[in-house]
Enzyme design. Sequence first.
Site, PDB file in Angstrom:
ATOM      1  CE1 TYR A  39      10.182  -5.128   3.423  1.00 16.15           C
ATOM      2  CE2 TYR A  39       9.139  -7.120   2.590  1.00 16.15           C
ATOM      3  CZ  TYR A  39       9.036  -5.896   3.199  1.00 16.15           C
ATOM      4  OH  TYR A  39       7.828  -5.408   3.585  1.00 16.15           O
TER       5      TYR A  39
ATOM      6  CG  HIS B  42       2.977  -3.344   1.496  1.00 17.21           C
ATOM      7  ND1 HIS B  42       3.000  -1.998   1.208  1.00 17.21           N
ATOM      8  CD2 HIS B  42       2.046  -3.881   0.667  1.00 17.21           C
ATOM      9  CE1 HIS B  42       2.137  -1.734   0.241  1.00 17.21           C
ATOM     10  NE2 HIS B  42       1.546  -2.867  -0.106  1.00 17.21           N
TER      11      HIS B  42
ATOM     12  NE  ARG C 218       5.874  -1.434   5.411  1.00 16.44           N
ATOM     13  CZ  ARG C 218       6.535  -2.103   4.474  1.00 16.44           C
ATOM     14  NH1 ARG C 218       6.581  -1.671   3.232  1.00 16.44           N
ATOM     15  NH2 ARG C 218       7.184  -3.217   4.782  1.00 16.44           N
TER      16      ARG C 218
HETATM   17  C1  LIG Z   1      -0.073   1.046 -10.295  1.00 17.69           C
HETATM   18  C2  LIG Z   1       0.199   0.102  -9.181  1.00 17.69           C
HETATM   19  N1  LIG Z   1       1.257  -0.714  -9.251  1.00 17.69           N
HETATM   20  C3  LIG Z   1       1.526  -1.596  -8.275  1.00 17.69           C
HETATM   21  C4  LIG Z   1       0.736  -1.665  -7.163  1.00 17.69           C
HETATM   22  C5  LIG Z   1       1.043  -2.674  -6.044  1.00 17.69           C
HETATM   23  N2  LIG Z   1       1.479  -1.976  -4.837  1.00 17.69           N
HETATM   24  C6  LIG Z   1       0.636  -1.677  -3.848  1.00 17.69           C
HETATM   25  S1  LIG Z   1       1.351  -0.754  -2.661  1.00 17.69           S
HETATM   26  C7  LIG Z   1       2.835  -0.748  -3.466  1.00 17.69           C
HETATM   27  C8  LIG Z   1       3.998  -0.009  -2.873  1.00 17.69           C
HETATM   28  C9  LIG Z   1       3.697   1.438  -2.680  1.00 17.69           C
HETATM   29  O1  LIG Z   1       4.769   2.061  -2.050  1.00 17.69           O
HETATM   30  P1  LIG Z   1       4.716   3.563  -1.545  1.00 17.69           P
HETATM   31  O2  LIG Z   1       4.238   4.447  -2.646  1.00 17.69           O
HETATM   32  O3  LIG Z   1       6.018   3.889  -0.947  1.00 17.69           O
HETATM   33  O4  LIG Z   1       3.580   3.594  -0.443  1.00 17.69           O
HETATM   34  P2  LIG Z   1       3.536   2.810   0.948  1.00 17.69           P
HETATM   35  O5  LIG Z   1       2.873   1.495   0.684  1.00 17.69           O
HETATM   36  O6  LIG Z   1       4.916   2.676   1.455  1.00 17.69           O
HETATM   37  O7  LIG Z   1       2.692   3.653   1.824  1.00 17.69           O
HETATM   38  C10 LIG Z   1       2.755  -1.475  -4.637  1.00 17.69           C
HETATM   39  C11 LIG Z   1       3.866  -1.717  -5.562  1.00 17.69           C
HETATM   40  C12 LIG Z   1      -0.367  -0.795  -7.109  1.00 17.69           C
HETATM   41  N3  LIG Z   1      -1.209  -0.777  -6.072  1.00 17.69           N
HETATM   42  N4  LIG Z   1      -0.601   0.077  -8.115  1.00 17.69           N
END
Ligand SMILES: Cc1ncc(C[n+]2csc(CCOP(=O)(O)OP(=O)(O)O)c2C)c(N)n1
Lengths: 367, 367, 323, 323
Positions: free
Chosen positions: B275, B266, B262
Site C-alpha cells: 500500500y 504496521h 510510521r
Molecule cells: C476497535 C479496533 N478495531 C480495529 C483494530 C485493528 N487495528 C489494530 S491497529 C489498527 C490501526 C490503528 O491506526 P492508528 O490509530 O493510526 O494507530 P497506529 O497503528 O498508526 O499507531 C487497526 C485497525 C483494533 N485493534 N481495534
Amino acid sequence: MSRQVSNPDELLPGDLVRVIEPDGTVRQHDDFPFDIEDETLVDLYRQMLLTRAVDREAINLQRQGQLAVYPSCLGQEAAQVGAARALRNDDWVFPSYRELGFALARGIDPIRMMHVYRGTWLGDHDPHEHSFGHITIPIATQVLHATGFAMGTKLDGKDTVTVACCGDGATSEGDTHEAMTFAGVFEAPVVFFVQNNQYAISVPLERQTAAPTLAHKAIGYGMPGVRCDGNDVLATYAVMQSVVNRAREGGGPAMVEAVTYRREAHTTSDDPTRYRSDTEVEEAARHDPVDRLRLVLDQRDLRDDTVEREIADECAAATSKVRAAIYDADHDDPMEMFDHVMAGDTAFLDDQRAQLRAELAADAAGS
Amino acid sequence: MSRQVSNPDELLPGDLVRVIEPDGTVRQHDDFPFDIEDETLVDLYRQMLLTRAVDREAINLQRQGQLAVYPSCLGQEAAQVGAARALRNDDWVFPSYRELGFALARGIDPIRMMHVYRGTWLGDHDPHEHSFGHITIPIATQVLHATGFAMGTKLDGKDTVTVACCGDGATSEGDTHEAMTFAGVFEAPVVFFVQNNQYAISVPLERQTAAPTLAHKAIGYGMPGVRCDGNDVLATYAVMQSVVNRAREGGGPAMVEAVTYRREAHTTSDDPTRYRSDTEVEEAARHDPVDRLRLVLDQRDLRDDTVEREIADECAAATSKVRAAIYDADHDDPMEMFDHVMAGDTAFLDDQRAQLRAELAADAAGS
Amino acid sequence: MTVTLGQAINHALVDAMQEDERVLVFGEDVGRLGGVFRVTDGLQQKFGEERCFDTPLAESGIVGTAIGLAMAGWRPVPEMQFDGFTYPAFEQIVSHLAKLRNRSRGHLRMPITLRIPYGGGIGAVEHHSESPEAYWAHTAGLRVVTPSTPSDAYSMMREAIASDDPVVFLEPKRRYWMKEELELPVTTAPADQAVIRRHGDTATLIAYGPMVRTALDAADAAEAEGWSLEVVDLRSLAPLDIATITASAEKTGRIVVVHEASRTLGLGAEIAAIVQQEAFYSLEAPVLRVTGFDTPYPPAMLERYWLPGIDRILDAVQQSLTW
Amino acid sequence: MTVTLGQAINHALVDAMQEDERVLVFGEDVGRLGGVFRVTDGLQQKFGEERCFDTPLAESGIVGTAIGLAMAGWRPVPEMQFDGFTYPAFEQIVSHLAKLRNRSRGHLRMPITLRIPYGGGIGAVEHHSESPEAYWAHTAGLRVVTPSTPSDAYSMMREAIASDDPVVFLEPKRRYWMKEELELPVTTAPADQAVIRRHGDTATLIAYGPMVRTALDAADAAEAEGWSLEVVDLRSLAPLDIATITASAEKTGRIVVVHEASRTLGLGAEIAAIVQQEAFYSLEAPVLRVTGFDTPYPPAMLERYWLPGIDRILDAVQQSLTW
Ligand SMILES: Cc1ncc(C[n+]2csc(CCOP(=O)(O)OP(=O)(O)O)c2C)c(N)n1
Ligand SMILES: Cc1ncc(C[n+]2csc(CCOP(=O)(O)OP(=O)(O)O)c2C)c(N)n1
Ligand SMILES: [Mg+2]
Ligand SMILES: [Mg+2]
C-alpha cells in the site's frame, strides 16, 4: 458554498442566521438567499399549526391512556417544517422520535405515527413510500443509517439528498461522530440537521459539550457548520435549501444546528419541573415559531378569517381522524410477532408459534 | 493559554509548531516557549536511541519467532520521548500498543513490555508503579480510561495530568469523541496526544477524516488543538509542556497532533509494500527525528565519541538484557489463567481448574 | 417501614455513599432529575454535584470513564438508563470492565457497579424492555446479579458496591414499585447464593429478577391443581449457585426455568445444561424452559402475549409432570 | 484445484460481485491491502474503489452505514477485522441489523453479510482470538453461520450474500489455510443444515467452525480405543438444525459438544438444553461440554492449555461412556 474550501475557517459557523425581523419583515441573509411565494408562506403556517394540533392531540391521547408515551415537538415546528420544505420528494429523511412535524410535512399519515407511540407495532409505515425512515429510539444510531443511505444514492449516481435528524444530546454519542466522519470522507450528500432544543431529557446543553456551539463540530469533519434560528421557519428553510442544494450538486455534507427550545416535557412520562423553571419555559414561549411566522403573514396581508378557518377546520379534521383511529384501537394479531423476524425460512420458530397459538386458543376458550 | 477563551478561534490550531531549524538552530515558538538544559538535550538523544535500539531488537526477536507480534515505533521516537519529558513522575499515561518510547521514558523495564508481545501474559507491569497503563489494543478505548482517570484526580484535588495516547486512525472511533466530549464538559486535566503517523495499518489519513487537520477537531470539544512536528523532539516537548501545565493549573484538556510517520510496517505481520512505495518511506526517513536532534547537539558541541560510546553501550546492554530475558523464555504456570479473573471468590471455577490440572498432570506423565 | 424495590436501591446508594466517600453515582439524568425511575432521587442534593452527576449522552463514555475513575481509586456506580441502551457500551464492558483485572495480573481492580434497569412488562416503546443478561453472564470476568425483592435489592446493592469486582446489577424495572415491610439497613443472603423462595416437592420453578414474583404467583395458582411447587430465586446469574439448583433438581426431579429473555441461549439453556449433567439420574422429565420468544421484543400492546405468565408456566409444569 | 478456506471466501466474494453489481465489500484495510488475512485480495483492483473500499476506523460506522446502504438497495458485505473488534458495533448489530426488518413489518430487508474472522489458535495478542458467536446466536433476527471447510466456505458465503436476511458469517481464522481439492463454483448443503462429517455409533461429537477439524482428529484418534465417533458439523448456529442433532443423539445416546468459546452460555448450553429435551429417553449420559474456560482468552503462550484439544475431547467421551 463550494466543496473546495480554500480557507478552513469557512467551515466555521457564522452568527446565528435569522431572517424574520421582530416586526415581521423578512431580511434576507447574504449567504443564504432564498425565494419564497406567498402561497408557500401560508402553507408553512398551515403545516406548523397542523403539527401543533396533532401534537397536542397526541398528548391528550396519552393522558387518556391511549398512547404508551409521546415526545412532543411543541416549539420545534418551524425547524421541522422549514427543513422539510427544502427537500424534494425523493430526498430522504432519517428521523429520531420527535419528528412529528417533519413526518407530516413529508405526507405521512399521523395515524401511522401514533400507532407506534401507542405500541400497536414498532414501526408502522413503509419508509420507501415517503422516503422517511422509522422512528428511531437508540440515540444517534439513525445518523449512521442516513450517512450510509447517502453513500448509496451517491454510488447510484442519483442526486437525492439525505437528511439525518438528531438532537443536541445525540451529538455526544460516538455514532454521530462516526457518521460525520464517514460523511466527510465519502463526501456523502447528507445534511446533519441537529435540533438543539437545549435539553436531553433533563440534561442541559452545557453538559453535552464545551464547544462554542454545536455547529463548531462540523470543521472537525471537514464540512461546513451553520447555525440558524430554529424558531424562524424561513431562516431554517434558507439555510437548509442552501446546504441541501450544495450536497445535491456534489458539494458534500453539511451540519445545521437549528437553535430552538423543547417547550413540553421530554415525553409524557417526564416531569420537567424537577429540572427547569416555569419562567424559563415562559420566556421560551415568547419566541414562539408560529407567532413569528404570523407576523410575516400579517405584514403581507396573507392571513384573514377564511385562511384561519380553513386551517382550523383542517386541524380539527386531522385530530379527530387520529383520535377516531387510535382511541381504544384493538391490537393486531399477536401471531404477527413471528412474521417479520426474518425474510427466509422461519420454520425454526414453529414450535413457539404453536405455543402462542395454543395460548391464544385457551384464552379465547376461557373468556 | 487560559481556559477562558474570549475568542473561540483561539481553539483552532495555528501552523505546525517546529523549533529545530534545518541547521540545528533552536528557534523558540512565541506561543510555546520552553527552557531546556544541555544535559536534557543529551538525555533526550539517549532515550531516542535507546528506544530505537530496543525497537529494532524487538523486530529481530519477532523474526526469530520469539515474539507473537511487534508494532514498531521507528520514526516516532521524538514524539514519544518529547511528550514524556513534559510530564512529572506522578502524571499518568494511557498508551496504545505502539508506545515503547513512551514506556521506556517512564522507566518501565522493556522486558515487561516484550513479555506482552511475546504472549507470556496480557499485561505485565503494575500501572501504578510508573503511572503508565497497560498496552491497549482495542483502538481508542484507552482514551476514555485516561479521561475518567483525569476526572478522578481532579475530584481528588490533585494536580496530576493524564496523557491519553492514540493514533490518527483512532480519532475516527466513537470512543475518542466521547472521551473528548467528557473531557471538555468536566474540564478534566487530560491531554490527548495524537501521533499522526499517516497510517492506520494500510489506510492513509485522508480516509480517516476530511478535517483540515486532526487538530481542528479540538474546537468541537471546546479545547485547544495544537499541531507540532512530531519528528522535532523539542517542538513536541514545547507544545506538550505548555498544554500539560495549562491542564495542571486547571485550564482543562487539550489536544496535540504530533505529525510524524510510521516508517516500519504496521506490525511485524504487515506487508506495507502492498500500500505504499519505498520512495515514500525513504522520503520520510529523510526527516529522521534522531538526525534532527543530532544537529542541535552538534551545534552546541554536546556530542563526542564518549557520549556516543556511552549511549551505544547502554543500548547494547539494554538489548542484550531484553534478548536474554525473552529468548526461549518459558511460559508461566498455565494455572495462573484462573487466578486473576475476579478478586472475590472464584470457587465456581474449581472444576475447570481441576480439569486443567489433570490435563497438565497427564501431559507431564506422558512426556 | 414500607419500602419499594426502587426506594430500597435508593437507600442502598445513600448509605453506601455515606459510608464510603469514594462512591460516585453518575449517568444520564441521574443528578438533577434523580433518574427516570427516581432511583437516584436526592443523591445530588445530599452529596453534591461531585459525587452524583449527570454525564453527556454517551454510554461508552460512561463506562469507559468509570473504568478510569476506578483506576484512580474511586468506586463508581454508573447507570445505564435502560437495558436497550447498554449496547453502545458493550466494548468497554466486555473488553475492559470484564478483563482489566485479569489483564493486569491482579494489579488493577474494577470495583464498579453497573446499574441497569431491565426487562419488560411496563408498556414501553421499543428498546426499553430488553433482557440482555445472557450477554453479560456469558462474559467471563463479570459478576451478574439481580434482586427480586426490596430487601434483596438493598442488601445486594450494598454488597455489589463493596465488591472489588465489576458487578452488573440488573434492576427488574417492572418491580420497582413492589413493596415490602422491612427495617433498613438489611442484610440478606450473600448475592452469589440462590434462595428458595417457596418449598415444594412436585416440581421446581427456577426464576430470577422480575419473574420470581410471577413464579410465586404460578406456584400459588398451582395449589389448586394439588401441585406443590418449589421456587428458586437465582439472584446471581454469574456465577450460578449450582449446589442449590442441583439440590432442588434432586429433590423434585422436575425443573422449569422461567425468564423473560428469548429462549435460545438464555439463562435457561445454561441451567438445563447444568441440571441434566449434575442431576442426570434424578430427572423425571427434561428441564423445560418458559421464556420470551426468539423474536425481537414486541410492541407494548402485544407484550403480554410474549412475556411468560402464569399460564405458560403451569402448562410447562403440566408438560413436565406428564413427560 | 487446491483451494484454501481463505481463498474460497475470496472466490465467493469475486463471483458474487461479478454476478450482482449491488454487492459491496468494505471495512478496515479490505481495499488496497486486501484484508489482513488477504481474504479480500484483488477485489478493489477487479471491481474498483466504489465496490470495494476502505473505511475510517470505526466499526459502528461500518455496520451503521451498511444498514443505510442496504436501505438504498445495496447488498453490503462489511468486514469486522477481528472478532474482538466487533464489539463497538454491538448496538448497530443488535438494535438495528437484527431488528429492522421486524420493526418495519417486513417493509425493509437487511441483505447484509457481516464477515467476522473468529476464534483462537493463531498465537495472537489479546482481542484477536475471541469466540463471540453466542452473543449473535442469542440475538433474535440474525442468522449465524460458520463453515469448516473450503467448499462450505465458498458455498455458504454465496448463500449468505444472496440471502435477504442479515447473516453473521463467522470465519474460522485458524483454518484460513486449510486446503481442499475442489472445482468452483461449488454448492454444498444449504447453510441451515447441519452435516454429519463422520458416521459412528459410540458417541457423537458436535462441533462447528474451527473445532470441526479438531473433532475429526479426535475421532481418528478414538479409533485406537475402539470407539466409533460420529461428528456433526453444525454450520448454522442460529437457527440450529435440531433434527440432525436429535437424530444423532437418538442414534448414539451420548453427546459431547465442542467449542472454543467459554462454557457458560456458550453454544454447548443451548445444545445440551435441546438434546436433553428432544432425546430425553435416548440419552445414556448427560450432554457434556468441551470448551474454553470461563476466563478471558489467555495470552498466546498459554492458549493451547485453554483451547479444547483432542485429549480434552477424548476425556469427555470417556466420561460419557462411563457415566
Ligand atoms: C476497535 C479496533 N478495531 C480495529 C483494530 C485493528 N487495528 C489494530 S491497529 C489498527 C490501526 C490503528 O491506526 P492508528 O490509530 O493510526 O494507530 P497506529 O497503528 O498508526 O499507531 C487497526 C485497525 C483494533 N485493534 N481495534
Ligand atoms: C443510546 C440511548 N441512550 C439513552 C437513551 C434515553 N434517551 C431517550 S431521549 C434522550 C435524550 C435525547 O436528547 P436529544 O438528543 O437532545 O434529543 P431530544 O429528546 O431533545 O429531541 C435519552 C437520554 C436512548 N434513547 N438511547
Ligand atoms: Mg435535545
Ligand atoms: Mg496511525
